[in-house]
Design a protein around this motif. Structure first.
Motif, PDB file in Angstrom:
ATOM      1  N   UNK A  69      35.695  -3.804-142.058  1.00  0.00           N
ATOM      2  CA  UNK A  69      36.510  -4.412-141.009  1.00  0.00           C
ATOM      3  C   UNK A  69      37.271  -5.608-141.566  1.00  0.00           C
ATOM      4  N   UNK A  70      36.838  -6.081-142.722  1.00  0.00           N
ATOM      5  CA  UNK A  70      37.609  -7.069-143.459  1.00  0.00           C
ATOM      6  C   UNK A  70      37.475  -8.500-143.018  1.00  0.00           C
ATOM      7  N   UNK A  71      37.100  -8.728-141.794  1.00  0.00           N
ATOM      8  CA  UNK A  71      37.039 -10.088-141.289  1.00  0.00           C
ATOM      9  C   UNK A  71      38.413 -10.555-140.864  1.00  0.00           C
ATOM     10  N   UNK A 128      28.750  -2.117-129.329  1.00  0.00           N
ATOM     11  CA  UNK A 128      28.861  -1.211-128.185  1.00  0.00           C
ATOM     12  C   UNK A 128      29.309   0.175-128.644  1.00  0.00           C
ATOM     13  N   UNK A 129      30.305   0.225-129.526  1.00  0.00           N
ATOM     14  CA  UNK A 129      30.773   1.531-130.013  1.00  0.00           C
ATOM     15  C   UNK A 129      29.665   2.219-130.806  1.00  0.00           C
ATOM     16  N   UNK A 130      28.998   1.445-131.676  1.00  0.00           N
ATOM     17  CA  UNK A 130      27.920   2.029-132.476  1.00  0.00           C
ATOM     18  C   UNK A 130      26.828   2.573-131.567  1.00  0.00           C
ATOM     19  N   UNK A 131      26.503   1.830-130.501  1.00  0.00           N
ATOM     20  CA  UNK A 131      25.463   2.289-129.575  1.00  0.00           C
ATOM     21  C   UNK A 131      25.931   3.530-128.825  1.00  0.00           C
ATOM     22  N   UNK A 132      27.203   3.541-128.441  1.00  0.00           N
ATOM     23  CA  UNK A 132      27.731   4.703-127.719  1.00  0.00           C
ATOM     24  C   UNK A 132      27.655   5.956-128.591  1.00  0.00           C
ATOM     25  N   UNK A 133      27.789   5.780-129.911  1.00  0.00           N
ATOM     26  CA  UNK A 133      27.695   6.935-130.808  1.00  0.00           C
ATOM     27  C   UNK A 133      26.236   7.310-131.034  1.00  0.00           C
ATOM     28  N   UNK A 134      25.385   6.303-131.328  1.00  0.00           N
ATOM     29  CA  UNK A 134      24.044   6.625-131.826  1.00  0.00           C
ATOM     30  C   UNK A 134      23.031   6.906-130.727  1.00  0.00           C
ATOM     31  N   UNK A 135      23.163   6.267-129.555  1.00  0.00           N
ATOM     32  CA  UNK A 135      22.129   6.472-128.536  1.00  0.00           C
ATOM     33  C   UNK A 135      22.072   7.930-128.083  1.00  0.00           C
ATOM     34  N   UNK A 136      23.188   8.537-127.664  1.00  0.00           N
ATOM     35  CA  UNK A 136      23.098   9.951-127.278  1.00  0.00           C
ATOM     36  C   UNK A 136      22.660  10.833-128.441  1.00  0.00           C
ATOM     37  N   UNK A 137      23.273  10.593-129.610  1.00  0.00           N
ATOM     38  CA  UNK A 137      22.972  11.424-130.778  1.00  0.00           C
ATOM     39  C   UNK A 137      21.498  11.288-131.174  1.00  0.00           C
ATOM     40  N   UNK A 143      37.582  -2.425-136.587  1.00  0.00           N
ATOM     41  CA  UNK A 143      36.263  -2.649-136.016  1.00  0.00           C
ATOM     42  C   UNK A 143      35.528  -1.329-135.844  1.00  0.00           C
ATOM     43  N   UNK A 144      36.296  -0.263-135.595  1.00  0.00           N
ATOM     44  CA  UNK A 144      35.677   1.047-135.413  1.00  0.00           C
ATOM     45  C   UNK A 144      34.979   1.501-136.696  1.00  0.00           C
ATOM     46  N   UNK A 145      35.615   1.208-137.839  1.00  0.00           N
ATOM     47  CA  UNK A 145      34.983   1.560-139.118  1.00  0.00           C
ATOM     48  C   UNK A 145      33.660   0.816-139.262  1.00  0.00           C
ATOM     49  N   UNK A 146      33.658  -0.469-138.844  1.00  0.00           N
ATOM     50  CA  UNK A 146      32.405  -1.236-138.889  1.00  0.00           C
ATOM     51  C   UNK A 146      31.363  -0.590-137.984  1.00  0.00           C
ATOM     52  N   UNK A 147      31.813  -0.142-136.792  1.00  0.00           N
ATOM     53  CA  UNK A 147      30.882   0.510-135.864  1.00  0.00           C
ATOM     54  C   UNK A 147      30.295   1.767-136.493  1.00  0.00           C
ATOM     55  N   UNK A 148      31.137   2.513-137.244  1.00  0.00           N
ATOM     56  CA  UNK A 148      30.625   3.711-137.913  1.00  0.00           C
ATOM     57  C   UNK A 148      29.534   3.346-138.912  1.00  0.00           C
ATOM     58  N   UNK A 181      42.353  -0.831-134.493  1.00  0.00           N
ATOM     59  CA  UNK A 181      43.468  -1.213-135.353  1.00  0.00           C
ATOM     60  C   UNK A 181      43.246  -2.613-135.902  1.00  0.00           C
ATOM     61  N   UNK A 182      43.595  -2.808-137.146  1.00  0.00           N
ATOM     62  CA  UNK A 182      43.570  -4.096-137.827  1.00  0.00           C
ATOM     63  C   UNK A 182      42.171  -4.696-137.974  1.00  0.00           C
ATOM     64  N   UNK A 183      42.158  -5.782-138.737  1.00  0.00           N
ATOM     65  CA  UNK A 183      40.872  -6.388-139.089  1.00  0.00           C
ATOM     66  C   UNK A 183      40.148  -6.961-137.875  1.00  0.00           C
ATOM     67  N   UNK A 184      38.838  -6.935-137.969  1.00  0.00           N
ATOM     68  CA  UNK A 184      38.004  -7.596-136.981  1.00  0.00           C
ATOM     69  C   UNK A 184      36.911  -8.339-137.734  1.00  0.00           C
TER      70      UNK A 184
END
Lengths: 358, 258
Positions: free
Chosen positions: A292-294, A144-153, A213-218, A304-307
């Motif tokens: 994200x480390x798992x 969802x975060x990745x889509x929120x970043x990439x769809x508009x862009x 998880x945000x890093x994974x989304x990036x 924050x923290x691993x996902x």
């Protein structure tokens, strides 16, 4: 080999060509598969798959001559090619059916409420329970975060390229988008690891690098962006120029023409492109593992923290020593496919609702 | 409602290619003016220059002056969208917006320019559809997609869409070339009614049509491929078709050329 149906000049063949009797074709089939079976079992080489494939080839050759005899060369070629193309279709469908079948047959074993309500927190190697709720949350949030970043862009970039871009700058953008398409997912993960996790996050985290998880989304964004830009670009190019000019001729400004006429016309195609990129991102394991480390426990906060994610969960469970792990991996894989399917169908319905019915 | 259009030395380019060369043409209000001539002679280019649609294409530009009631629409401080609202255009192929209903298509120009009031839109839609002789055919299915109509109906829908924004001048680029004779007749009748309100400029390849609908006719031609199009003769339609002053015009009208 002469073809009687190709008549000599002067003789009227009539409009209705002759049909090859069904009995002849059945006969050819029986002979073909009989010969095939005789060869295979006679020599003891190969099994029923070979019988089927060889029988099919023999049947195609035999039916070609049979049809040639009754209906002429053109009809024989037509029907043989038709049969070949249908066979190719079946052949192409086999892997898909096989994958779906394997997933369903092996994935239903742990398809229970427990799987969707627990995480792997405090689940030992001898524990048959344990679920993927943490992985489902992770996948949904990261995608969802990745889509929120990439769809508009991505959509805006495509609009720029198609509607406004002129000259070298646009060519440069298109070139780099093409380059991005070829980036392997592990490289995208390494990029985010090197840039975001190791350089940026220490500023916010008392000097310590932090997985999230945000890093994974990036990392997923890096993978999704080029797909969205290119597919949206293609769809926008398909919108006929007279449609734009029709709007201009009504005194509609260019930006409004794009927002109200061009994009709605191209919307179904744009959504398909977005869903393809989301499906690809949801299946990526390497970047999630890297940045994200798992994790075994539920972590709702993607910042924050691993996902973990479903694909990473599948990867880890498939390699786990516990004898209950493979069943969890299969069910997670089935869940991932179902999730992407549901998202795609939902998006299609949403896009279709925009279409006029009434 | 209707305005005078006057072109002075209008020259249009596609990149370095000169498509029309210094066209001088004066179109009186509330008349129908037909532009005729062989393919590639610049009729459509000239027409697209009149509502500043020519410059939409990459590398295309226009020189010279084009005044509408003595206001040069190519002045620097002129708002292009205002020009296009004042000078509407109907295209060769019907181009209704595929994602919009019949109703939304008709009021697209109003809606996309900020008119929100439902009653205003409804009145405008009915008025425009009635003037385009389409109301009776579509009044029960205004919510259906505009692309579902027949070709002739779609073209009348596009005319309705154009006149819904109440322009002063209506440009028509071969509006009947994709239509059957019955739809063509319907649109020609429509032009007769519309010229009481608007100034109409029509490009056509059909000389009978030019003779039937227009008051004035302009004949464009080119010397050879690659040359810019020029205005050869411009006069009353009667004169052009019965007694043209130029030999080239006569050759074209009688079918000996082009």
């Amino acid at each position: 080999m002469t073809a009687p149906a190709q008549t000599a000049p002067g003789r009227d063949p009539g409009l209705r060509g002759r049909r090859t009797p069904l009995l002849v074709l059945v006969g050819v089939a029986v002979v073909a598969f009989g010969v095939s079976a005789a060869i295979c079992y006679g020599t003891g080489f190969g099994n029923w798959v070979l019988v089927l494939v060889m029988g099919l080839i023999l049947y195609l050759v035999g039916s070609f001559f049979a049809i040639n005899r009754y209906e002429g060369r053109r009809a024989a070629r037509d029907r043989t090619w038709g049969a070949l193309i249908h066979s190719a279709f079946v052949l192409a469908l086999l892997p898909l059916v096989s994958v779906v079948w394997t997933l369903i047959s092996k994935g239903t074993e742990r398809l229970d409420l427990n799987f969707f309500s627990t995480s792997m927190n405090n689940i030992g190697a001898r524990d048959p329970d344990g679920g993927a709720v943490h992985a489902i949350i992770g996948t949904l949030e990261q995608v969802a975060i990745a889509a929120a970043i990439t769809v508009p862009l991505g959509v805006l970039a495509a609009v720029y390229i198609v509607e406004y871009g002129r000259g070298r700058f646009t060519l440069a953008i298109r070139f780099f988008v093409d380059v991005m398409t070829g980036i392997p997912s592990i490289v995208a993960g390494l990029f985010v690891l090197a840039f975001w996790v190791l350089i940026v996050t220490p500023w916010f985290n008392n000097g310590q690098p932090a997985f999230s998880g945000f890093a994974a989304a990036l990392a997923l964004s890096v993978l999704m962006l080029p797909t969205i830009v290119r597919s949206t670009e293609e769809m926008l190019r398909l919108v006929p120029a007279p449609l734009r000019e029709g709007a201009y001729a009504l005194g509609v400004p260019k930006w409004k023409t794009i927002v109200r006429v061009v994009i709605p016309t191209a919307l179904p195609g744009i959504i398909t492109g977005i869903m393809l990129s989301i499906a690809r991102a949801a299946g990526e394991t390497a970047p999630v593992l890297l940045v994200a480390g798992g994790s075994d426990a539920v972590n709702i906060n993607p910042f924050e923290n691993n996902q973990t994610s479903l694909s990473l969960f599948v990867f880890q469970q498939a390699g786990d020593a516990s004898r209950f792990a493979p069943a969890r991996a299969w069910t997670a894989a089935l869940t991932l496919v179902a999730l992407v399917l549901i998202l795609t169908i939902a998006a299609k319905l949403l896009a279709g609702r925009n279409r006029l019915r009434r | 409602m209707a305005k005078r259009v006057e072109a002075t030395g209008v020259t249009a380019y596609y990149g370095s290619f000169k498509a029309i060369d210094s066209i001088n043409l004066r179109v009186e209000p509330k008349t129908v003016t037909a532009l005729i001539g062989p393919s590639g002679c610049g009729k459509s280019t000239f027409l697209r220059a009149v509502n500043r649609l020519h410059e939409v294409l990459p590398g295309a530009r226009v020189e010279g002056s084009l005044t509408v009631d003595d206001e040069n629409i190519y002045d620097k401080d002129v708002d292009v969208t205002a020009v296009r609202r004042m000078i509407g255009m109907v295209f060769q192929r019907p181009n209704p917006f595929p994602t919009m209903s019949i109703f939304d298509n008709v009021v697209a120009g109003l809606k996309l320019n900020g008119v929100r009031r439902k009653s205003v839109l409804q009145d405008a839609a009915e008025k425009a559809l009635r003037s385009a002789n389409l109301w009776d055919e579509v009044k029960d299915r205004l919510g259906k997609p505009g692309a579902g109509l027949s070709g002739g109906q779609q073209q009348r829908l596009c005319i309705a869409r154009t006149i819904a924004v109440e322009p002063q001048v209506v440009l028509m680029d071969e509006p009947c070339s994709a239509l059957d004779p019955i739809s063509t007749l319907a649109i020609e009748e429509l032009m007769f009614q519309l010229k009481d309100l608007y100034t109409i400029i029509i490009v056509t390849h059909n000389m009978q049509q030019a003779a039937r609908v227009s008051d004035r006719t302009a004949f464009f031609s080119i010397e050879k491929t690659g040359d810019p199009g020029r205005l050869i003769e411009y006069d009353n339609t009667q004169k052009i078709f019965n007694n043209p002053s130029e030999q080239k015009t006569e050759d074209y009208i009688t079918g000996r050329f082009g």
